[in-house]
Motif scaffolding. Structure first.
Motif, short mmCIF file in Angstrom:
data_model
loop_
_atom_site.label_atom_id
_atom_site.label_comp_id
_atom_site.label_asym_id
_atom_site.label_seq_id
_atom_site.Cartn_x
_atom_site.Cartn_y
_atom_site.Cartn_z
N GLU A 292 0.88 -1.17 0.00
CA GLU A 292 0.00 0.00 0.00
C GLU A 292 0.91 1.22 0.00
N THR A 293 0.50 2.27 -0.71
CA THR A 293 1.37 3.42 -0.93
C THR A 293 0.63 4.73 -0.72
N THR A 294 1.40 5.83 -0.73
CA THR A 294 0.79 7.16 -0.59
C THR A 294 0.28 7.69 -1.92
N GLY A 295 0.50 6.97 -3.02
CA GLY A 295 0.05 7.39 -4.34
C GLY A 295 0.55 6.44 -5.40
N LEU A 296 0.48 6.86 -6.64
CA LEU A 296 0.76 5.95 -7.76
C LEU A 296 2.18 6.00 -8.29
N SER A 297 2.92 7.07 -8.05
CA SER A 297 4.25 7.22 -8.62
C SER A 297 5.33 6.72 -7.68
N PRO A 298 6.14 5.73 -8.11
CA PRO A 298 7.22 5.25 -7.25
C PRO A 298 8.34 6.28 -7.07
N HIS A 299 8.34 7.33 -7.88
CA HIS A 299 9.37 8.37 -7.77
C HIS A 299 8.95 9.49 -6.83
N GLU A 300 7.65 9.65 -6.62
CA GLU A 300 7.15 10.74 -5.78
C GLU A 300 6.42 10.26 -4.54
N CYS A 301 6.02 9.00 -4.51
CA CYS A 301 5.21 8.47 -3.41
C CYS A 301 5.99 7.40 -2.67
N GLU A 302 5.45 6.98 -1.53
CA GLU A 302 6.16 6.03 -0.67
C GLU A 302 5.27 4.86 -0.29
N MET A 303 5.91 3.74 0.02
CA MET A 303 5.18 2.59 0.56
C MET A 303 4.83 2.87 2.01
N ILE A 304 3.61 2.51 2.39
CA ILE A 304 3.20 2.65 3.79
C ILE A 304 2.90 1.29 4.43
N GLU A 305 2.78 0.25 3.61
CA GLU A 305 2.57 -1.10 4.14
C GLU A 305 3.10 -2.11 3.12
N VAL A 306 3.76 -3.14 3.62
CA VAL A 306 4.24 -4.24 2.79
C VAL A 306 3.85 -5.55 3.47
N ALA A 307 3.35 -6.49 2.69
CA ALA A 307 3.07 -7.83 3.20
C ALA A 307 3.59 -8.87 2.21
N ILE A 308 4.17 -9.91 2.76
CA ILE A 308 4.73 -11.00 1.94
C ILE A 308 4.36 -12.33 2.60
N VAL A 309 3.92 -13.27 1.80
CA VAL A 309 3.76 -14.66 2.24
C VAL A 309 4.68 -15.50 1.39
N LEU A 310 5.53 -16.27 2.04
CA LEU A 310 6.40 -17.22 1.35
C LEU A 310 5.74 -18.59 1.43
N CYS A 311 5.48 -19.18 0.26
CA CYS A 311 4.84 -20.49 0.24
C CYS A 311 5.63 -21.42 -0.67
N SER A 312 5.51 -22.71 -0.39
CA SER A 312 6.13 -23.71 -1.26
C SER A 312 5.09 -24.19 -2.25
N TYR A 313 5.57 -24.58 -3.43
CA TYR A 313 4.68 -25.07 -4.47
C TYR A 313 5.39 -26.13 -5.29
N ASP A 314 4.60 -26.96 -5.96
CA ASP A 314 5.14 -27.97 -6.86
C ASP A 314 5.31 -27.34 -8.24
N ALA A 315 6.54 -27.27 -8.71
CA ALA A 315 6.84 -26.61 -9.98
C ALA A 315 6.28 -27.36 -11.18
N GLN A 316 5.87 -28.61 -11.01
CA GLN A 316 5.28 -29.37 -12.11
C GLN A 316 3.78 -29.11 -12.22
N SER A 317 3.08 -29.16 -11.09
CA SER A 317 1.62 -29.08 -11.11
C SER A 317 1.07 -27.69 -10.79
N GLY A 318 1.89 -26.85 -10.14
CA GLY A 318 1.40 -25.55 -9.69
C GLY A 318 0.57 -25.64 -8.42
N GLU A 319 0.58 -26.78 -7.76
CA GLU A 319 -0.16 -26.93 -6.50
C GLU A 319 0.63 -26.27 -5.37
#
Length: 193
Positions: A14-41
């Motif tokens: 989530e950011t303060t606006g649309l431009s990465p040159h003029e606006c800033e991130m105010i929230e970041v979320a990441i989920v790291l998950c494992s998956y099967d590269a063959q099936s996409g499960e």
């Protein structure tokens, strides 16, 4: 059955606006998950991070109306850059819905992310061919009966995106497989001379 286990980082900002040159991130979320590269499960959730970042100027009222994030919520908060990069470095791929937006902000702060394989869950899947009205996350979540507590809050959007990608397309394959198989091209770097 042999699984070809890999890791994906699903991210939203989530950011303060649309431009990465003029606006800033105010929230970041990441989920790291494992998956099967063959099936996409998707196999399992491995780790996650969510954090606020206090911008250099106050959050505009329209951003608060959109995201629910207030100046009080972000006051004196900073992103945990070490944890964020730890998760990204473990990931074989990075996925975001409308990834060009998220990537532009994240690479401004973490330029090393240019070397990672980015995938866009909005553009990589043939949503309209499958009969969906548009590619917006809210439209797709509603059509798949996926609930989230707060739209435009980073972790809710990340977990909802992951839930969406575990659903199957009309061919019987997880949407995750389509996303995984279509990497974005690397962005062009502007060189100031």
């Amino acid at each position: 059955m042999n699984l070809e286990r890999k890791l994906a980082a699903i991210v939203d900002i989530e950011t303060t606006g649309l431009s990465p040159h003029e606006c800033e991130m105010i929230e970041v979320a990441i989920v790291l998950c494992s998956y099967d590269a063959q099936s996409g499960e998707v196999i399992e959730l491995v780790d996650e991070y969510a954090g606020f970042n206090m911008p250099s100027t106050p959050i505009a009222s329209y951003i608060t109306r959109l995201t629910g994030i207030t100046n009080e919520m972000v006051h004196n908060h900073q992103l945990n850059d070490k944890k964020i990069m730890e998760l990204f470095n473990k990931a074989d791929i990075i996925i975001a819905h409308n990834a060009s937006f998220d990537r532009s902000f994240l690479m401004t702060r973490y330029p090393e992310l240019i070397e990672k394989k980015w995938h866009c869950s909005m553009r990589a899947v043939k949503w309209k061919d499958y009969g969906f009205f548009n590619k917006k996350l809210t439209t797709l979540l509603d059509a798949h009966h996926i609930k989230r507590e707060h739209a435009h809050r980073a972790m809710d959007d990340v977990k909802a995106t992951l839930a969406l990608l575990t659903h199957k397309n009309p061919n019987g394959n997880p949407y995750f497989l389509e996303v995984m198989n279509k990497a974005m091209s690397k962005p062009k770097i502007k060189v100031n001379r």
